[in-house]
Design a protein around this motif. Structure first.
Motif, PDB file in Angstrom:
ATOM      1  N   VAL A  44     138.316  30.965  55.674  1.00 60.89           N
ATOM      2  CA  VAL A  44     139.390  30.219  55.009  1.00 60.89           C
ATOM      3  C   VAL A  44     138.782  29.060  54.223  1.00 60.89           C
ATOM      4  O   VAL A  44     137.990  28.288  54.773  1.00 60.89           O
ATOM      5  CB  VAL A  44     140.404  29.682  56.041  1.00 60.89           C
ATOM      6  CG1 VAL A  44     141.477  28.844  55.371  1.00 60.89           C
ATOM      7  CG2 VAL A  44     141.029  30.824  56.827  1.00 60.89           C
ATOM      8  N   PHE A  45     139.161  28.937  52.948  1.00 65.44           N
ATOM      9  CA  PHE A  45     138.624  27.863  52.127  1.00 65.44           C
ATOM     10  C   PHE A  45     139.678  26.848  51.707  1.00 65.44           C
ATOM     11  O   PHE A  45     139.348  25.716  51.404  1.00 65.44           O
ATOM     12  CB  PHE A  45     137.917  28.434  50.889  1.00 65.44           C
ATOM     13  CG  PHE A  45     136.591  29.025  51.250  1.00 65.44           C
ATOM     14  CD1 PHE A  45     135.444  28.263  51.172  1.00 65.44           C
ATOM     15  CD2 PHE A  45     136.507  30.315  51.721  1.00 65.44           C
ATOM     16  CE1 PHE A  45     134.226  28.785  51.540  1.00 65.44           C
ATOM     17  CE2 PHE A  45     135.292  30.854  52.094  1.00 65.44           C
ATOM     18  CZ  PHE A  45     134.145  30.086  52.006  1.00 65.44           C
ATOM     19  N   LYS A  46     140.941  27.272  51.684  1.00 65.33           N
ATOM     20  CA  LYS A  46     141.989  26.369  51.237  1.00 65.33           C
ATOM     21  C   LYS A  46     143.305  26.788  51.891  1.00 65.33           C
ATOM     22  O   LYS A  46     143.571  27.972  52.040  1.00 65.33           O
ATOM     23  CB  LYS A  46     142.127  26.457  49.717  1.00 65.33           C
ATOM     24  CG  LYS A  46     143.050  25.446  49.080  1.00 65.33           C
ATOM     25  CD  LYS A  46     143.178  25.665  47.568  1.00 65.33           C
ATOM     26  CE  LYS A  46     141.882  25.355  46.866  1.00 65.33           C
ATOM     27  NZ  LYS A  46     141.957  25.544  45.403  1.00 65.33           N
ATOM     28  N   ILE A  47     144.106  25.804  52.268  1.00 66.31           N
ATOM     29  CA  ILE A  47     145.461  26.065  52.749  1.00 66.31           C
ATOM     30  C   ILE A  47     146.394  25.230  51.879  1.00 66.31           C
ATOM     31  O   ILE A  47     146.188  24.024  51.720  1.00 66.31           O
ATOM     32  CB  ILE A  47     145.646  25.722  54.238  1.00 66.31           C
ATOM     33  CG1 ILE A  47     144.695  26.574  55.091  1.00 66.31           C
ATOM     34  CG2 ILE A  47     147.102  25.942  54.661  1.00 66.31           C
ATOM     35  CD1 ILE A  47     144.717  26.245  56.570  1.00 66.31           C
ATOM     36  N   ILE A  48     147.392  25.912  51.306  1.00 62.21           N
ATOM     37  CA  ILE A  48     148.339  25.249  50.410  1.00 62.21           C
ATOM     38  C   ILE A  48     149.729  25.349  51.032  1.00 62.21           C
ATOM     39  O   ILE A  48     150.198  26.448  51.321  1.00 62.21           O
ATOM     40  CB  ILE A  48     148.334  25.912  49.023  1.00 62.21           C
ATOM     41  CG1 ILE A  48     146.922  25.891  48.451  1.00 62.21           C
ATOM     42  CG2 ILE A  48     149.331  25.229  48.096  1.00 62.21           C
ATOM     43  CD1 ILE A  48     146.744  26.794  47.250  1.00 62.21           C
ATOM     44  N   PHE A  49     150.365  24.225  51.242  1.00 59.64           N
ATOM     45  CA  PHE A  49     151.692  24.188  51.850  1.00 59.64           C
ATOM     46  C   PHE A  49     152.751  24.137  50.755  1.00 59.64           C
ATOM     47  O   PHE A  49     152.573  23.475  49.736  1.00 59.64           O
ATOM     48  CB  PHE A  49     151.821  22.957  52.749  1.00 59.64           C
ATOM     49  CG  PHE A  49     150.832  22.951  53.874  1.00 59.64           C
ATOM     50  CD1 PHE A  49     151.081  23.653  55.037  1.00 59.64           C
ATOM     51  CD2 PHE A  49     149.638  22.263  53.750  1.00 59.64           C
ATOM     52  CE1 PHE A  49     150.160  23.674  56.070  1.00 59.64           C
ATOM     53  CE2 PHE A  49     148.701  22.271  54.772  1.00 59.64           C
ATOM     54  CZ  PHE A  49     148.960  22.976  55.936  1.00 59.64           C
ATOM     55  N   GLY A  50     153.856  24.824  50.985  1.00 60.35           N
ATOM     56  CA  GLY A  50     154.969  24.777  50.047  1.00 60.35           C
ATOM     57  C   GLY A  50     155.541  23.375  49.955  1.00 60.35           C
ATOM     58  O   GLY A  50     155.403  22.568  50.877  1.00 60.35           O
ATOM     59  N   TYR A  51     156.202  23.080  48.860  1.00 62.27           N
ATOM     60  CA  TYR A  51     156.705  21.715  48.668  1.00 62.27           C
ATOM     61  C   TYR A  51     157.805  21.351  49.653  1.00 62.27           C
ATOM     62  O   TYR A  51     158.100  20.171  49.847  1.00 62.27           O
ATOM     63  CB  TYR A  51     157.118  21.459  47.216  1.00 62.27           C
ATOM     64  CG  TYR A  51     158.402  22.094  46.759  1.00 62.27           C
ATOM     65  CD1 TYR A  51     159.627  21.467  46.922  1.00 62.27           C
ATOM     66  CD2 TYR A  51     158.381  23.332  46.118  1.00 62.27           C
ATOM     67  CE1 TYR A  51     160.795  22.043  46.490  1.00 62.27           C
ATOM     68  CE2 TYR A  51     159.547  23.918  45.675  1.00 62.27           C
ATOM     69  CZ  TYR A  51     160.750  23.278  45.867  1.00 62.27           C
ATOM     70  OH  TYR A  51     161.904  23.865  45.439  1.00 62.27           O
ATOM     71  N   GLN A  74     156.639  18.535  57.711  1.00 60.58           N
ATOM     72  CA  GLN A  74     155.442  17.731  57.976  1.00 60.58           C
ATOM     73  C   GLN A  74     154.848  18.033  59.349  1.00 60.58           C
ATOM     74  O   GLN A  74     153.635  18.012  59.522  1.00 60.58           O
ATOM     75  CB  GLN A  74     155.758  16.231  57.849  1.00 60.58           C
ATOM     76  CG  GLN A  74     154.526  15.345  57.931  1.00 60.58           C
ATOM     77  CD  GLN A  74     153.495  15.618  56.847  1.00 60.58           C
ATOM     78  OE1 GLN A  74     153.836  15.748  55.680  1.00 60.58           O
ATOM     79  NE2 GLN A  74     152.225  15.716  57.232  1.00 60.58           N
ATOM     80  N   LYS A  75     155.683  18.343  60.331  1.00 61.24           N
ATOM     81  CA  LYS A  75     155.170  18.689  61.662  1.00 61.24           C
ATOM     82  C   LYS A  75     154.276  19.923  61.573  1.00 61.24           C
ATOM     83  O   LYS A  75     153.224  19.993  62.199  1.00 61.24           O
ATOM     84  CB  LYS A  75     156.321  18.923  62.642  1.00 61.24           C
ATOM     85  CG  LYS A  75     155.816  19.254  64.039  1.00 61.24           C
ATOM     86  CD  LYS A  75     156.899  19.765  64.957  1.00 61.24           C
ATOM     87  CE  LYS A  75     156.418  20.145  66.327  1.00 61.24           C
ATOM     88  NZ  LYS A  75     155.169  20.864  66.409  1.00 61.24           N
TER      89      LYS A  75
END
Length: 175
Positions: free
Chosen positions: A126-133, A137-138
């Motif tokens: 895994v190189f990057k994790i992108i969270f939806g807008y 936050q938890k």
């Protein structure tokens, strides 16, 4: 046939883009989920010889019972084509499918229900994790804790933001 395939193989759907609004809406839990970026190359044993570009066609594959009595190679070729073909309307996804053979692999260490085979989710891949807008936050904090616990300091963490001047998604570093 589905049961046999489900018990012996897993299919991971991947795309080449992480800023497509439709992908986030369809597959990212309406922007509440996340996207994992992998570095894919032939030196990675999790991907070697198992990654296939999806073909987008105008007409679907037609299954008939005769295929089940065909020689193994013909059945196998047919199943491969079914697994790697989609309707042309989905072409914007630019999808690849990772087909994993789970023979001899058990998900006993998985805490997910149904069990999640974590063979490709090892932190080193895994190189990057992108969270939806709209990701909670938890949940973001839980993923950050997991990365720290794994010693995965190389993983970059981002959150999608909405560009106010254009109909675009952008990334904000949240490491």
């Amino acid at each position: 046939m589905n049961e046999t395939l489900n018990n012996s193989h897993g299919i991971v759907s991947l795309t080449t883009t992480h800023l497509n609004k439709l992908m986030w809406s369809h597959y990212g839990d309406s922007h509440k989920g996340f996207c994992i970026e992998f570095e894919i190359d032939d030196s990675n044993p999790a991907f070697k010889g198992k990654l296939y570009k999806v073909k987008y066609e105008e007409e679907p594959m037609i299954f008939n019972q005769e295929i089940m009595s065909s020689p193994y190679k013909e059945r196998n070729d047919f199943m491969f084509k079914v697994i790697t073909t989609k309707d042309k309307v989905w072409e914007y996804e630019d999808e690849y499918r990772l087909i994993l053979d789970f023979t001899g692999i058990t998900p006993e260490d998985s805490t997910f229900i149904p069990p999640l085979y974590t063979v490709i989710l090892r932190p080193k891949y895994v190189f990057k994790i992108i969270f939806g807008y709209m990701c909670d936050q938890k949940y973001i904090n839980d993923v950050k804790s997991w990365a720290l616990k794994c010693g995965a300091t190389h993983i970059e963490l981002f959150k999608i933001t909405l560009c106010p001047e254009k109909y675009e998604l952008t990334l904000k570093d949240i490491a």
